[in-house]
Scaffold this active site. Structure first.
Site, PDB file in Angstrom:
ATOM      1  N   ASN A 189       0.880  -1.171   0.000  1.00  0.00           N
ATOM      2  CA  ASN A 189       0.000   0.000   0.000  1.00  0.00           C
ATOM      3  C   ASN A 189       0.921   1.225   0.000  1.00  0.00           C
ATOM      4  OD1 ASN A 189      -1.813   2.034   0.501  1.00  0.00           O
ATOM      5  ND2 ASN A 189      -2.317   1.381   2.593  1.00  0.00           N
TER       6      ASN A 189
ATOM      7  N   LYS B  60       0.087   4.253  -0.370  1.00  0.00           N
ATOM      8  CA  LYS B  60      -0.572   5.450   0.181  1.00  0.00           C
ATOM      9  C   LYS B  60      -0.328   6.666  -0.743  1.00  0.00           C
ATOM     10  CE  LYS B  60      -0.211   3.341   4.679  1.00  0.00           C
ATOM     11  NZ  LYS B  60      -0.117   3.478   6.120  1.00  0.00           N
TER      12      LYS B  60
ATOM     13  N   HIS C 131      -9.557   1.131   5.136  1.00  0.00           N
ATOM     14  CA  HIS C 131      -8.250   1.382   5.768  1.00  0.00           C
ATOM     15  C   HIS C 131      -8.417   2.359   6.935  1.00  0.00           C
ATOM     16  CE1 HIS C 131      -4.155   2.732   6.405  1.00  0.00           C
ATOM     17  NE2 HIS C 131      -3.787   1.601   5.854  1.00  0.00           N
TER      18      HIS C 131
ATOM     19  N   GLU D 274      -6.762   4.831   7.860  1.00  0.00           N
ATOM     20  CA  GLU D 274      -6.609   6.253   7.512  1.00  0.00           C
ATOM     21  C   GLU D 274      -7.895   6.790   6.872  1.00  0.00           C
ATOM     22  OE1 GLU D 274      -2.935   5.646   5.446  1.00  0.00           O
ATOM     23  OE2 GLU D 274      -2.000   5.210   7.379  1.00  0.00           O
TER      24      GLU D 274
ATOM     25  N   GLU E 240      -5.161  -4.740  10.908  1.00  0.00           N
ATOM     26  CA  GLU E 240      -4.177  -3.669  11.045  1.00  0.00           C
ATOM     27  C   GLU E 240      -4.481  -2.852  12.306  1.00  0.00           C
ATOM     28  OE1 GLU E 240      -2.292  -2.711   6.984  1.00  0.00           O
ATOM     29  OE2 GLU E 240      -4.052  -1.451   7.205  1.00  0.00           O
TER      30      GLU E 240
ATOM     31  N   GLY F 155       2.316   2.642  10.696  1.00  0.00           N
ATOM     32  CA  GLY F 155       3.235   3.758  10.473  1.00  0.00           C
ATOM     33  C   GLY F 155       3.952   4.224  11.735  1.00  0.00           C
TER      34      GLY F 155
ATOM     35  N   SER G 229       3.413  -1.702  10.469  1.00  0.00           N
ATOM     36  CA  SER G 229       4.866  -1.695  10.692  1.00  0.00           C
ATOM     37  C   SER G 229       5.544  -3.028  10.371  1.00  0.00           C
ATOM     38  CB  SER G 229       5.191  -1.260  12.130  1.00  0.00           C
ATOM     39  OG  SER G 229       4.764   0.075  12.344  1.00  0.00           O
TER      40      SER G 229
HETATM   41  P1  PGA Z   1       2.810   0.632   7.658  1.00  0.00           P
HETATM   42  O1  PGA Z   1       1.361   0.767   6.991  1.00  0.00           O
HETATM   43  O2  PGA Z   1       3.423  -0.623   7.103  1.00  0.00           O
HETATM   44  O3  PGA Z   1       3.554   1.871   7.248  1.00  0.00           O
HETATM   45  O4  PGA Z   1       2.599   0.524   9.123  1.00  0.00           O
HETATM   46  C1  PGA Z   1       0.536  -0.360   6.830  1.00  0.00           C
HETATM   47  C2  PGA Z   1      -0.793   0.028   6.248  1.00  0.00           C
HETATM   48  O5  PGA Z   1      -1.315   1.097   6.618  1.00  0.00           O
HETATM   49  O6  PGA Z   1      -1.372  -0.684   5.412  1.00  0.00           O
END
Ligand code: PGA
Length: 250
Positions: free
Chosen positions: A8, A10, A94, A96, A165, A171, A210
């Protein structure tokens, strides 16, 4: 079950940067057939990435989608626009989208139904906040997110993947421990098997939050972790490739 390792990106990488990445990445994974690989670039890079992936077995994903085919929905992207570009997967729900853009469970449900109807495989993201975990509500939160997202398409579970997640792990550099992730993945497996009446044998439960090339090998050893959804570490083709290698080795 074939595991799935997905990227992803983003809101990262221009069209030029996306193509540059694929130029490096595709030869590395040319001979990999043991796992499914998916990349979700930005919307503006989808068309060029689609052409680039035409003769590759790497799947193309979108990071979001609206549920209507067309109409007065300024700024939205329809399933028809995605299928035209041979998009195989769409990331829905997601954290976000839920937290920064206020997407609610009922909207996510409409998107899930629409994606399945259009033959685009949704990766439904679910996960608890730190506060919810500390209050012992993790499993309740995840259960509600899943039940509402698949309402009306329970029998179609086979066409859906799920990403667990935890919001506190996205993140932040702090991943769930293999034991923490496995506990939730086990719960999700039992839940979806129950609500789909066993029609979930192709449903992968991915872990995201992460994931990197250091923790992937331990996480993937857990019996109910069927792959990853990777953000930050997927932006580097070498790191993403290393994560895929760990999944193949497991
Ligand atoms: P990240 O994001 O690996 O940067 O933690 C994962 C995601 O949001 O799908």
């Amino acid at each position: 079950m074939r595991y799935l390792v997905s990227a992803n990106w983003k809101m990262n990488k221009t069209v030029a940067e996306s193509l540059e990445y694929l130029e490096i990445f595709l030869p590395k994974v040319e001979d990999i057939t043991a796992v499914d690989i998916m990349i979700a670039p930005s919307f503006t890079a989808l068309a060029s990435a689609s052409l680039k992936l035409e003769h590759s077995h790497v799947y193309l994903g979108a990071q979001n989608m609206y549920y209507m085919d067309k109409g007065a929905f300024t700024g939205e992207i329809s399933p028809l626009m995605l299928t035209e570009l041979d998009v195989d997967y769409v990331i829905l729900g997601h954290s976000e989208r839920r937290h920064l853009f206020c997407e609610k469970d009922d909207l996510i449900n409409k998107k899930m139904i629409s994606a399945v109807e259009h033959g685009i495989r949704p990766i439904l993201c679910v996960g608890e906040t730190l506060e919810e975990r500390e209050l012992g509500k993790t499993l309740n939160v995840v259960e509600k997110q899943i039940r509402t997202a698949v309402a009306g398409i329970e029998k179609d579970m086979i066409y859906i993947d799920i990403a667990y997640e935890p919001v506190w792990a996205i993140g932040t550099g702090v991943n769930a421990t293999p034991k923490q992730a496995q506990e939730v993945h086990r719960f999700i497996r039992e839940l979806i098997s129950d609500i789909s009446k066993g029609n979930d044998e192709k449903t992968r439960i991915l872990y995201g939050g992460s994931v990197n090339d250091k923790n992937a090998s331990e996480l993937i050893k857990e019996p109910d972790i069927n792959g990853f959804l990777v953000g930050t570490a997927s932006l580097d083709p070498d790191k993403f490739f290393n994560i895929i290698s760990h999944v193949i080795e497991a």
